[in-house]
Scaffold this motif. Structure first.
Motif: not given
Lengths: 450, 869
Positions: B707-708, B711, B838, B846, B855-859
């Motif tokens: 999963l990472t 990301q 985004e 940042q 650091s996040f992951f959008s979908f």
């Protein structure tokens, strides 16, 4: 699904084969479109405790307690001290200098109990060499004490001084406790629920067992408070009992059998073999009105006031459901050993009762044991009309191991923890995007432009 | 008397001039001057009448023994100068030294006084030779030389006068750095020499003293011999005093100089000098300058004083020190390196240099969005900022071209005017000089004359506005104010107290900082290749610094966090021995510029495979891009070629590109590594926020991804293996199928959400007429720039993002959607713009934090379809 990838090979994903239901990739009602993976643990993460609006603690088999910021996903503190897995964790609010502080109490297999300050990361208190490891913790805010349950029940004051304890009960020990009115405590010990009374005289507290409730036929897996007047317990073989909190009498008794329909043919064999496992009530949650029980890999929604089934899904997940949560307006969430979190919505069935559902109801093994003394079933509404369907509105796939538990921070997101050592924060992408816009403009204002 | 037409013209200009300016047109400073067709039919023929083939740098000396003589040229290849008479030209350029470098016994002073003169910067022309030169005069100190000074000059010689004129400022700053380096080394050498001489003198004095005593005791009376000895002794005493005074002067150089110099960069260098010189001389026990100290210590210990005869040899008998001896070897070589870079950076036609400067200047203004598709431009500044903060070493001087360009025009015009006024007899006035007609007198007279020269110092006198300080302050206008102030305040602090990290002070590398040098192959400007691989991006600017270093240090080491890297080197450098010093510092520079270090290999235009042999960034012919190495523009252009093939080959290219642009991870699955890598390489150019090392792309992965990884990576090449590991890979693909699109290059299928827009059809038209990969790359870039512009608008329009009240989420959403519709985006394009937006937001919020850039992951939850060929 992806069988085209596998070419000639057979799809070996058991997920696919035995999928009870599949929502597909289109999930308009699922608002969690952003995830953040939090790494920090080295073993199964079992516990999540919310500290305040912003922070939560996670703990698991690696003995670490980690404190995170839910908004940024930042690891704030790393509480080290336990040498073995954490067996229980709870937050403990206390007042110091007029301010309410939240501390964390953790229990570990190394037979220690620790109090942590999540602001500084200090281990404020520590009790070691307990006779047995603690399996559950219960904070009694009214008495400003807390109770630990292992093979014996110990009562502690806020300074971590042992006030009193019970005799050694059994090797199974106390698996769950709930606080009852009038300084009573219900503790689940194997098949029994033992009611303890705390006698408070001045600063001294004494504890004594008042009654043993022995109505469960098998090990009690979960014990929760439903509302002021009721608490509920669920057993390994699917017995769900509602108890009166004051006089500890049975208010309702449901035995969830998850019987097979005759029409399902071959699969029946397989499923009946697993019946014992599948009926175990792993977890329950309640909002005082509805009660959700995780029964095997299914979900069972029970209306406490009407003492009737509201909805159920025998195969809500592909594997055992480990944690459930009831949200407002008939939404609920469940997570399971299959690695997914599913979101459900209670929907009214269309008026012409579907033949299928009524048929299903027929095979549903629910029966009310006429309660011994109190509460004859007063309002016995036709059950069919009260039955609602539990519709899957979305699922969260991310963990590669069983999702042990989750904590919701409302609009800030949902945190899940899992066997795969990971925590995931799920957020509403649209909302986050707007928040980022605000943050951006704020920063622009500070910097006077780009 | 002013005629009425003139009056009209004036009023027009004053009153309406600005009103009529087209808001859409580029600011004047960014407009490229049109080529004057009337004057020269062929822009490339200009150099033909010069006797040298291309521009070069000449270092000459005015020797007190033989007069002006050329010392060396850069490049050293004799072919470059051809038949050009270097001796003659040296004479020309050395004869216009305006420096009033008086050294000796000034009236009213008993002791020789060193003059710390400014370098003079002069433009010279020799129309007969067809040569024009930027000439930089400097003086170096030599104890044995007449008046202790040795005049030198460095000249940039070109056939193109406009190039010299327009790039005057840039040249001036670059040559100043080189000169500063030479002078710094020279001061050290001079101080050493003085110390030696002092020792000699003291020794001599003691010997003489003994002899005098001896004579006195022997004879008992004052013989003529004794008197002679006494005189000699007195002379030595005086000499000692003088030398001590000289030493004091050279030591106190910076504090004297500080007063009359006010620009930051100089201060910076001075600060380093202070410490360097101080340390050498006073033997301050500071570990940072240990190398320097030990060096001088060693010398002291090993040096045996010699007796100095009363009458020293005549100056013509002795051999003069070479330039290398005058400056310390390290500094000398560092200077040569710098000059090489200068030469490289000014290669090619003026228009090309100018265009790339404009390009860079424009890019630096786009820092907010340039990270998306442009190669990141600001990270150099940023690292140097970090560098400052983290290691407390002197800041690397940052040259920002945007500021420079702003006043470039005004500067050149004033140069022209000056030129004309200075040389009354000058005939040929530059074509672009608007005022030329007025002062032009006779055209033939000055044919063989110096075509017109002016000294910057003179111009300072004439035009207050062109003084170095003014130039400099203008120069830095492009920089953020804050940066300037931090730099200067830093300097103050620096001077005030010596910080423990003084490692790089006094190092030659220091002087150069990282100005934007633009090395380029002149061939590329001629356009014979049809396309230029050296795309004008800011990165190229730095190519130079890695030039030699690439070979010294494995690049892999340099790929780490630059800051870390520097710390590492800094720590190391405390124990460095003197010969390695220069090298270490050049590495230090390179670690800042590791990106360019990789690119240096790619300079050669014509040979497309040349870089593979030398390149540290590529080892595979199939894919020039490997994970973790610096991603170069050249590679991106190569990728353009692959991309072109990809869109011709795969009808579902649109969908694949859409996935990448909208931030959905694309997994390229295949059993053949070469094919997969090639596809990854092809699709590289569509990945937003690729990162300077291509961090968001994983070209070949043979383990199940997690999963990472989703990301981290937006484009993954995945091995299809028929093994237990393979099945677990497939399982993970299966599990995360909702987050990824899968391009199966064995079965030629793509599983992804649908795309119905038209934008990508433009971007990836499989019937495109574009033949060249680099052309296609630029085509894509232009479309991506359009998208970026939309994303920028979308991100920074307040009204669509701010909620009217607290519970206003819904209206914000609808306002956003409407805005995107107004921008002409379809649903899918909206997704792209939103994704880019985004990225911009997180980038802005940042800042330039490394590592946590996303650091996040959008979908989103959309249905995927399976596309086949």
């Amino acid at each position: 699904m992806l069988r085209w990838i596998l070419g000639a090979r057979e799809a070996q994903g058991t997920v696919e084969k035995s999928a009870a239901l599949f929502i597909g990739e289109e999930q308009p009602k699922n608002c969690f479109t952003e995830m953040q993976v939090l790494k920090g643990h080295f073993d199964i993460v079992r516990f999540l405790v919310q500290i305040d609006d912003l922070r939560f603690a996670s703990a698991g088999d690696d003995g670490l307690v980690l404190i995170w910021n839910v908004e940024t996903g930042e690891l704030l503190l790393d509480l080290r001290g336990h040498t073995q897995q954490i067996t229980a964790m709870t937050s403990y609010a206390y007042v110091r200098g007029g301010n309410t502080h939240t501390a964390l109490i953790t229990a570990s297999s190394d037979r220690t109990l620790s109090l942590w300050d999540p602001d500084t990361g200090h281990r404020v208190q520590n009790v070691s060499d307990l006779q047995s490891s603690v399996k559950c913790l219960l904070v009694l805010d009214r008495l400003d004490t807390w109770v630990s349950g292992g093979n014996e029940l110990c009562v502690w004051n806020k300074d971590f001084e042992l006030q009193c304890k019970t005799v050694h009960h059994s090797d199974t020990g106390i698996s769950a406790m709930v606080e009852l009115p009038k300084n009573f405590i219900a503790a689940a010990m194997d098949r029994e629920i033992v009611i303890f009374k705390l006698n408070v005289s001045g600063s001294d507290i004494a504890v004594m067992a008042m009654r043993h409730l022995t109505d469960h036929q098998d090990t009690i897996r979960s014990l929760i408070n439903v509302n002021d007047g009721l608490f509920a317990s669920g057993s390994h073989i699917g017995e769900l009992i509602l108890w009166d909190s004051l006089n500890w009498t049975i208010q309702a008794y449901e035995h969830i059998l998850w019987e097979e329909s005759a029409g399902e043919g071959q699969s029946e064999v397989k499923l009946t073999n697993q019946k014992q496992i599948e009926r175990s009530i792993q977890h329950m949650s309640s909002d005082g009105e509805l009660l959700v029980a995780a029964v095997g890999s299914g979900l069972y929604v029970y209306n406490v006031a009407l003492k009737s089934v509201v909805a159920y899904r025998r195969l809500a997940h592909d594997s055992n459901v480990l944690h459930t949560m009831l949200q407002e307006d008939g939404h609920l969430m469940s997570c399971s050993a299959d690695g997914s979190v599913r979101m459900w919505e209670l929907l009214d069935l269309p008026l012409p009762a579907e033949p299928a559902s009524s048929g299903l109801f027929g095979m549903f093994g629910t029966f009310s044991r006429s309660s011994k003394q109190v509460c004859p079933p007063t309002k016995k509404l036709p059950e069919v009309s009260s039955l609602r369907s539990l519709e899957l509105t979305g699922d969260l796939i991310g963990h590669s191991g069983a999702v042990q538990m989750f904590v919701s921070f409302k609009e800030k997101g949902l945190v899940t923890c899992s066997t795969d050592h990971l925590l995931i924060v799920w957020r509403d992408g649209e909302l986050q995007s707007q928040l980022r816009s605000l943050a951006l403009f704020h920063k622009l204002e500070q910097n006077q432009g780009l | 008397m002013i005629g009425s037409p003139d009056v009209v013209a004036f009023t027009k200009e004053d009153d309406f001039g600005e009103l009529f300016s087209d808001p859409l047109s580029l600011p004047e400073e960014f407009s490229v001057p049109l080529f004057n067709h009337a004057a020269h039919a062929n822009p490339w023929t200009k150099t033909s009448y010069a006797k040298f083939s291309k521009d070069f740098i000449l270092i000459s000396e005015f020797s007190e023994q033989v007069g002006p003589q050329p010392l060396l040229t850069i490049p050293s290849d004799p072919k470059v100068c051809g038949t050009f008479d270097l001796n003659y030209f040296s004479l020309r350029i050395m004869s216009v030294d305006y420096q009033a470098s008086f050294v000796g016994h000034p009236p009213g002073s008993n002791y020789p006084k060193l003059n710390f003169v400014e370098d003079s910067k002069v433009v010279l022309g020799d129309s007969k030779e067809g040569a024009f030169a930027y000439v930089h005069h400097l003086t170096l100190y030599d104890l044995e030389a007449r008046g202790f000074v040795r005049p030198f000059c460095m000249a940039y010689i070109s056939a193109d006068e406009r190039k010299i004129m327009q790039q005057f400022q840039e040249m001036s700053s670059q040559f100043s750095k080189a000169s500063e380096c030479l002078k710094m080394g020279n001061r050290k050498a001079f101080a050493n020499e003085l110390e030696k001489k002092l020792k000699d003198l003291e020794y001599t004095r003691s010997v003489l003293h003994k002899e005098a005593e001896l004579q006195k005791t022997n004879s008992g009376c004052y013989s003529t011999q004794a008197i002679e000895k006494a005189n000699e002794l007195a002379n030595v005493e005086k000499s000692i005093y003088e030398h001590k005074d000289l030493l004091r002067q050279i030591t106190s150089y910076p504090s004297r100089k500080r007063k009359d110099m006010d620009f930051v960069q100089c201060e910076m260098e001075k600060a380093t000098e202070i410490s360097a010189v101080d340390d050498t001389l006073t033997c301050n026990s500071d570990n940072a300058v240990k190398s320097v100290e030990t060096e001088s210590d060693n010398r002291k210990s090993t040096y045996t004083p010699q007796f100095i005869k009363a009458k020293s040899a005549k100056c013509f008998d002795k051999r003069l020190k070479t330039l290398e001896e005058l400056c310390e070897t390290n500094f000398f070589h560092q200077t040569l390196e710098q000059l090489n870079l200068v030469e490289k950076s000014f290669r090619g036609d003026l228009s090309f240099i100018y265009t790339s400067q404009i390009n860079r200047a424009l890019l630096t203004k786009q820092r907010v969005t340039s990270f998306l598709f442009e190669a990141e431009s600001d990270w150099i500044d940023e690292t140097s900022k970090n560098f400052k903060v983290s290691s407390n070493t002197p800041p690397i001087p940052i040259l920002n071209l945007s500021g420079e360009l702003m006043n470039l025009e005004s500067y050149t015009t004033s140069v022209d005017v000056d030129h004309i006024k200075q040389s009354g007899e000058s005939s040929e006035v530059p074509a672009e000089s608007s005022t030329s007609d007025i002062t032009q007198e006779t055209s033939e007279a000055a044919d063989t004359e110096t075509k017109g020269s002016f000294s910057s110092e003179k111009s300072i006198e004439t035009f207050g506005s062109v003084s170095p300080s003014n130039l400099q302050s203008n120069y830095f206008e492009g920089l953020e104010r804050s940066k300037v102030s931090t730099t200067s305040s830093y300097e103050d602090q620096k001077v005030g107290k010596m910080s423990p990290h003084r490692t790089s002070e006094g190092s030659p590398a220091e002087v150069f900082g990282n100005g934007h040098l633009v090395p380029m192959d002149s061939a590329c400007c001629i356009g014979q290749d049809g396309f230029i691989y050296e795309e004008p991006t800011p990165e190229i600017a730095q190519e130079c610094c890695g030039d030699t270093v690439v070979n010294q240090e494995p690049l892999s080491l340099l790929h780490g966090d630059p800051v870390l890297q520097m710390d590492y080197i800094l720590e190391d450098s405390t124990l460095l021995g003197s010969p390695n010093k220069g090298l270490m510092f050049s590495e230090l520079n390179t670690s800042v510029l590791s990106e360019e270090a990789a690119r240096i290999n790619i300079e050669d235009v014509s040979d497309s495979t040349s870089y593979m042999s030398t390149s540290t960034s590529s080892d595979r012919a199939a894919s020039p891009f490997t994970y973790g190495s610096v991603l170069t523009l050249r590679q991106k252009k190569k990728a353009g070629h692959n991309a072109l093939r990809f869109i011709r080959q795969y009808p579902f290219a649109h969908q694949a590109i859409f996935c990448l642009l909208s931030g959905r991870t694309l997994v390229i699955l295949g059993s053949d590594e070469g094919t997969v890598r090639k596809l990854v390489n092809a699709l590289l150019i569509y990945v937003p926020n690729l990162g300077k090392y291509g961090e968001t792309v994983q070209p070949w992965l043979s383990t199940p991804f997690q999963l990472t990884d989703l990301q981290r990576w937006k484009l993954i090449g995945l091995q299809r293996a028929f093994s237990p590991a393979g099945s677990s890979i497939l399982h993970s693909l299966n599990r995360y199928s909702r987050y990824i699109s899968i391009l199966d290059c064995d079965n030629k299928t793509l599983r992804c959400p649908p795309y119905k827009g038209i934008l990508i059809n433009h971007m990836a038209d499989h019937r495109t007429q574009i033949k060249r990969g680099s052309t296609y790359f630029l085509h894509v870039q232009s479309l991506l720039t359009q998208l970026t512009a939309k994303a920028f608008l979308y991100t920074f329009c307040h009204h669509i993002h701010l909620p009217m009240d607290m519970n206003d989420q819904g209206s914000v959403t609808s306002r956003r959607t409407n805005f995107l519709l107004q921008l002409g985006c379809t649903v899918e394009e909206s997704k792209i713009v939103q994704y880019l937006s985004e990225l911009i937001k997180t980038h802005c919020i940042q800042g330039h934090l490394k590592g946590v850039n996303k650091s996040f992951f959008s979908f989103d939850y959309t249905t995927s379809y399976l596309y086949k060929i």
